[in-house]
Design a protein around this motif. Structure first.
Motif, mmCIF file in Angstrom:
data_model
loop_
_atom_site.group_PDB
_atom_site.id
_atom_site.type_symbol
_atom_site.label_atom_id
_atom_site.label_comp_id
_atom_site.label_asym_id
_atom_site.label_seq_id
_atom_site.Cartn_x
_atom_site.Cartn_y
_atom_site.Cartn_z
ATOM 1 N N HIS A 335 0.811 -1.217 0.000
ATOM 2 C CA HIS A 335 0.000 0.000 0.000
ATOM 3 C C HIS A 335 0.840 1.261 0.000
ATOM 4 O O HIS A 335 0.579 2.192 -0.758
ATOM 5 C CB HIS A 335 -0.931 0.026 1.219
ATOM 6 C CG HIS A 335 -2.045 -0.955 1.138
ATOM 7 N ND1 HIS A 335 -3.213 -0.699 0.477
ATOM 8 C CD2 HIS A 335 -2.161 -2.217 1.626
ATOM 9 C CE1 HIS A 335 -4.014 -1.742 0.565
ATOM 10 N NE2 HIS A 335 -3.396 -2.664 1.260
ATOM 11 N N ARG A 336 1.863 1.324 0.854
ATOM 12 C CA ARG A 336 2.573 2.575 1.072
ATOM 13 C C ARG A 336 4.057 2.297 1.250
ATOM 14 O O ARG A 336 4.481 1.168 1.492
ATOM 15 C CB ARG A 336 2.036 3.296 2.313
ATOM 16 C CG ARG A 336 0.539 3.516 2.288
ATOM 17 C CD ARG A 336 0.062 4.188 3.568
ATOM 18 N NE ARG A 336 0.579 5.539 3.669
ATOM 19 C CZ ARG A 336 0.068 6.570 2.999
ATOM 20 N NH1 ARG A 336 -0.941 6.403 2.169
ATOM 21 N NH2 ARG A 336 0.548 7.780 3.154
ATOM 22 N N GLY A 337 4.831 3.367 1.153
ATOM 23 C CA GLY A 337 6.258 3.226 1.354
ATOM 24 C C GLY A 337 6.923 4.584 1.475
ATOM 25 O O GLY A 337 6.288 5.635 1.366
ATOM 26 N N SER A 338 8.232 4.556 1.696
ATOM 27 C CA SER A 338 9.022 5.767 1.919
ATOM 28 C C SER A 338 9.544 6.314 0.587
ATOM 29 O O SER A 338 10.188 5.591 -0.181
ATOM 30 C CB SER A 338 10.188 5.454 2.857
ATOM 31 O OG SER A 338 11.178 6.445 2.796
ATOM 32 N N LEU A 339 9.303 7.592 0.331
ATOM 33 C CA LEU A 339 9.839 8.227 -0.873
ATOM 34 C C LEU A 339 11.366 8.283 -0.805
ATOM 35 O O LEU A 339 12.050 8.002 -1.797
ATOM 36 C CB LEU A 339 9.259 9.637 -1.028
ATOM 37 C CG LEU A 339 9.832 10.476 -2.175
ATOM 38 C CD1 LEU A 339 9.609 9.792 -3.514
ATOM 39 C CD2 LEU A 339 9.225 11.879 -2.173
ATOM 40 N N ALA A 340 11.913 8.652 0.349
ATOM 41 C CA ALA A 340 13.365 8.747 0.485
ATOM 42 C C ALA A 340 14.030 7.393 0.237
ATOM 43 O O ALA A 340 15.077 7.302 -0.427
ATOM 44 C CB ALA A 340 13.732 9.276 1.870
ATOM 45 N N ASP A 341 13.427 6.318 0.752
ATOM 46 C CA ASP A 341 13.989 4.980 0.556
ATOM 47 C C ASP A 341 13.895 4.574 -0.911
ATOM 48 O O ASP A 341 14.813 3.954 -1.464
ATOM 49 C CB ASP A 341 13.250 3.978 1.439
ATOM 50 C CG ASP A 341 13.970 2.638 1.510
ATOM 51 O OD1 ASP A 341 15.199 2.619 1.324
ATOM 52 O OD2 ASP A 341 13.300 1.619 1.739
ATOM 53 N N THR A 342 12.780 4.915 -1.565
ATOM 54 C CA THR A 342 12.628 4.610 -2.987
ATOM 55 C C THR A 342 13.701 5.309 -3.811
ATOM 56 O O THR A 342 14.312 4.715 -4.708
ATOM 57 C CB THR A 342 11.226 5.051 -3.477
ATOM 58 O OG1 THR A 342 10.225 4.325 -2.760
ATOM 59 C CG2 THR A 342 11.066 4.802 -4.964
ATOM 60 N N SER A 357 23.430 14.487 -5.915
ATOM 61 C CA SER A 357 22.988 14.962 -4.592
ATOM 62 C C SER A 357 21.465 14.886 -4.533
ATOM 63 O O SER A 357 20.774 15.280 -5.473
ATOM 64 C CB SER A 357 23.451 16.403 -4.352
ATOM 65 O OG SER A 357 22.859 17.289 -5.282
ATOM 66 N N CYS A 358 20.966 14.343 -3.441
ATOM 67 C CA CYS A 358 19.514 14.171 -3.250
ATOM 68 C C CYS A 358 19.111 14.829 -1.942
ATOM 69 O O CYS A 358 19.698 14.525 -0.894
ATOM 70 C CB CYS A 358 19.143 12.688 -3.227
ATOM 71 S SG CYS A 358 19.591 11.779 -4.716
ATOM 72 N N HIS A 359 18.121 15.685 -1.996
ATOM 73 C CA HIS A 359 17.669 16.391 -0.799
ATOM 74 C C HIS A 359 16.152 16.545 -0.834
ATOM 75 O O HIS A 359 15.571 16.869 -1.871
ATOM 76 C CB HIS A 359 18.314 17.787 -0.702
ATOM 77 C CG HIS A 359 19.802 17.761 -0.653
ATOM 78 N ND1 HIS A 359 20.505 17.415 0.476
ATOM 79 C CD2 HIS A 359 20.725 18.027 -1.615
ATOM 80 C CE1 HIS A 359 21.799 17.478 0.210
ATOM 81 N NE2 HIS A 359 21.959 17.842 -1.051
ATOM 82 N N GLY A 360 15.517 16.316 0.318
ATOM 83 C CA GLY A 360 14.080 16.504 0.425
ATOM 84 C C GLY A 360 13.521 15.769 1.624
ATOM 85 O O GLY A 360 14.184 14.901 2.199
ATOM 86 N N PRO A 361 12.293 16.094 2.036
ATOM 87 C CA PRO A 361 11.679 15.442 3.203
ATOM 88 C C PRO A 361 11.232 14.028 2.876
ATOM 89 O O PRO A 361 10.869 13.727 1.726
ATOM 90 C CB PRO A 361 10.463 16.335 3.491
ATOM 91 C CG PRO A 361 10.104 16.902 2.143
ATOM 92 C CD PRO A 361 11.403 17.112 1.429
ATOM 93 N N ASP A 362 11.280 13.169 3.877
ATOM 94 C CA ASP A 362 10.752 11.818 3.670
ATOM 95 C C ASP A 362 9.238 11.867 3.743
ATOM 96 O O ASP A 362 8.662 12.517 4.611
ATOM 97 C CB ASP A 362 11.295 10.853 4.721
ATOM 98 C CG ASP A 362 11.067 9.399 4.331
ATOM 99 O OD1 ASP A 362 10.656 9.164 3.178
ATOM 100 O OD2 ASP A 362 11.302 8.520 5.170
ATOM 101 N N LEU A 363 8.602 11.189 2.812
ATOM 102 C CA LEU A 363 7.146 11.171 2.739
ATOM 103 C C LEU A 363 6.666 9.753 2.582
ATOM 104 O O LEU A 363 7.332 8.924 1.956
ATOM 105 C CB LEU A 363 6.658 12.013 1.540
ATOM 106 C CG LEU A 363 7.094 13.482 1.477
ATOM 107 C CD1 LEU A 363 6.729 14.071 0.130
ATOM 108 C CD2 LEU A 363 6.453 14.274 2.599
#
Length: 472
Positions: A335-342, A357-363
């Motif tokens: 159903h759901r998962g972590s954007l940062a992990d993806t 470089s990757c930057h942003g909030p985990d959603l």
């Protein structure tokens, strides 16, 4: 009572008219079986009341006290201009008007949300019983005191909390109370309250109620639909609400007998069978969706004008990107998962490199959205390694994402920017990767996408509504 109108339905939770005395909880649990029997003897025949009914008008005195044994009911006040404020939501076992034991009049009106069964106690007979039984008097006094605590909490909720905090607190309260009546199923608790009624409870407009519900749903905290309430992250919801259930004075669960345990084991087996059936159906649904995506990838990749060895390598890369996106989903659920992990998994080809470089909030996003984003990032990275900033020794890529506010609600802003690579030229032919990045991903995510071939470096921008991305 127009503001309480909804389709007729019987409540999902009930005690039989006698069960509130035979399996006491709350205020009745403090009484002995003899005292409970004395109250039961003065009760009139249970009254069946249809849903959406004002059965006791404001200020009316019918000489009785009312105990709800089945269904959902409310206490309310109406203003001179027609506004209605629901001051209490009542569940089976609640005394709807305990103050009538002590007061000749009360301003509150009583109404049903669903079909209800109500026990009516003659006030004079109950007063005489209370005079002869200090325990009965204390029990009704405790019921009034607990209701006063709830009224104080409700006043604080309306006066000092923002809409999000206010709604979160109400759902925490209802979940705590409903848990005392019956265990939640895999779909949560029966919840027949409409958004209009929520507005009457929380002092909010229907539009504001809907917007706040959508925010809580988008954050993965709660799901309310089809007369069901499911708390998805209770700990976080209680933190937002600053919820402390001590004001409810919930009684501890009574000791279980061997008979109870046997019945519970049978119920657990039945529940597990249902859960397995639901999980199997869900797996079939997800499997069909996954196959549809794979078939589309194969069809778009294996073309007559491309050598089979090249197509095979491209297809393997795209399927690997899908596999990694599935691994990023929450264990035990698609159903759901972590954007940062993806994103981290999608960038494993160049793990440890300082060129991306990757930057942003985990959603926490829905599985379908994460798979779409993983495929898009795979295409961007593959193209960068073959033709763009990662194809030489000095180029770099910056990927960042953030949440932005708009008139339509919160949106995800994701941007991929390449720099210091070979001079970029727009390809003469648009392949599957470009179509995925410029149109297919945007359609899938109900957003907008721009693929900009500037000479300094390729830029990809995606803007999509967060509520769409958060859907399962």
């Amino acid at each position: 009572m127009e503001s309480l109108r909804q389709s007729p339905s019987h409540a999902g939770y009930s005690h039989g008219p006698g069960d509130v005395f035979e399996n006491p909880n709350g205020w009745l649990g403090a009484l002995s079986s003899k005292e409970r029997e004395a109250i039961k003897e003065i009760a009139e025949k249970p009254r069946e009341i249809a849903g959406k009914t004002d059965f006791l008008a404001e200020g009316e005195n019918d000489g009785r006290l009312h105990i709800l044994t089945e269904g959902w009911a409310v206490r309310y006040l109406t203003g001179a201009n027609g506004w209605r404020q629901i001051v209490a939501v009542n569940l089976p076992g609640d005394i709807l008007d305990a103050e009538r034991l002590y007061l000749d009049r009360t301003r509150f009106g009583l109404a049903t949300i669903t079909d209800c069964t109500v026990l009516q106690l003659d006030r004079q007979q109950l007063r005489e019983l209370a005079q002869n039984s200090p325990a009965v008097c204390r029990a009704f006094g405790a019921a009034v005191a607990i209701e006063r605590c709830g009224a104080g909490e409700s006043a604080a909720r309306l006066g000092q909390r923002c809409a999000r905090n206010r709604m979160a607190h109400f759902f925490c309260e209802m979940a705590a109370r409903l848990d005392k009546i019956t265990a939640a199923t895999w779909r949560g608790h029966h919840f027949p309250i409409t958004q209009e009624q929520l507005g009457c409870i929380l002092g909010m407009s229907v539009v504001h109620v809907n917007r706040t519900l959508q925010d809580l749903r988008a954050d993965g905290l709660i799901e309310v639909r089809a007369q069901r309430m499911q708390i998805l992250d209770r700990e976080k919801l209680e933190q937002i609400a600053e919820f402390d259930d001590s004001y409810l004075h919930l009684e501890p669960v009574r000791p279980r007998s061997r008979t109870d345990d046997s019945e519970a084991n049978v119920a657990t087996i039945v529940s597990d069978d249902n859960l397995r059936e639901v999980a199997s159906e869900e797996l079939r649904h997800r499997y069909k969706n996954l196959l549809a995506v794979v078939q589309s990838l194969v069809r778009q990749t294996l073309r007559d004008d491309v050598e089979i060895s090249t197509s095979r390598k491209v297809l393997q890369g795209r399927l690997e990107a899908m596999r990694r996106s599935v691994e990023a989903l929450t264990p035990g659920s698609w159903h759901r998962g972590s954007l940062a992990d993806t994103i981290r998994r999608a960038m494993e080809i160049t793990e440890g490199s300082d060129r991306i470089s990757c930057h942003g909030p985990d959603l926490q996003l829905g599985g379908k959205s994460l798979m779409t984003l993983a495929l898009a990032l795979h295409e961007l990275q593959t193209n960068a390694m073959k033709h763009g900033a990662l194809s030489n020794d000095g180029g770099s890529v910056r990927l960042f994402w953030k949440i932005v506010e708009s008139d339509e609600g919160q949106r995800l802003w994701m941007q991929w920017t390449e720099s210091d690579g070979p001079e970029v030229r727009k390809p003469e032919r648009t392949g599957f990767g470009a179509r995925l990045l410029s149109s297919a991903a945007a359609r899938s995510l109900s957003g907008e996408a721009v693929l900009d071939y500037t000479p300094e470096g390729l830029t990809w921008l995606l803007i999509a509504p967060l509520k769409t991305l958060s859907k399962d």
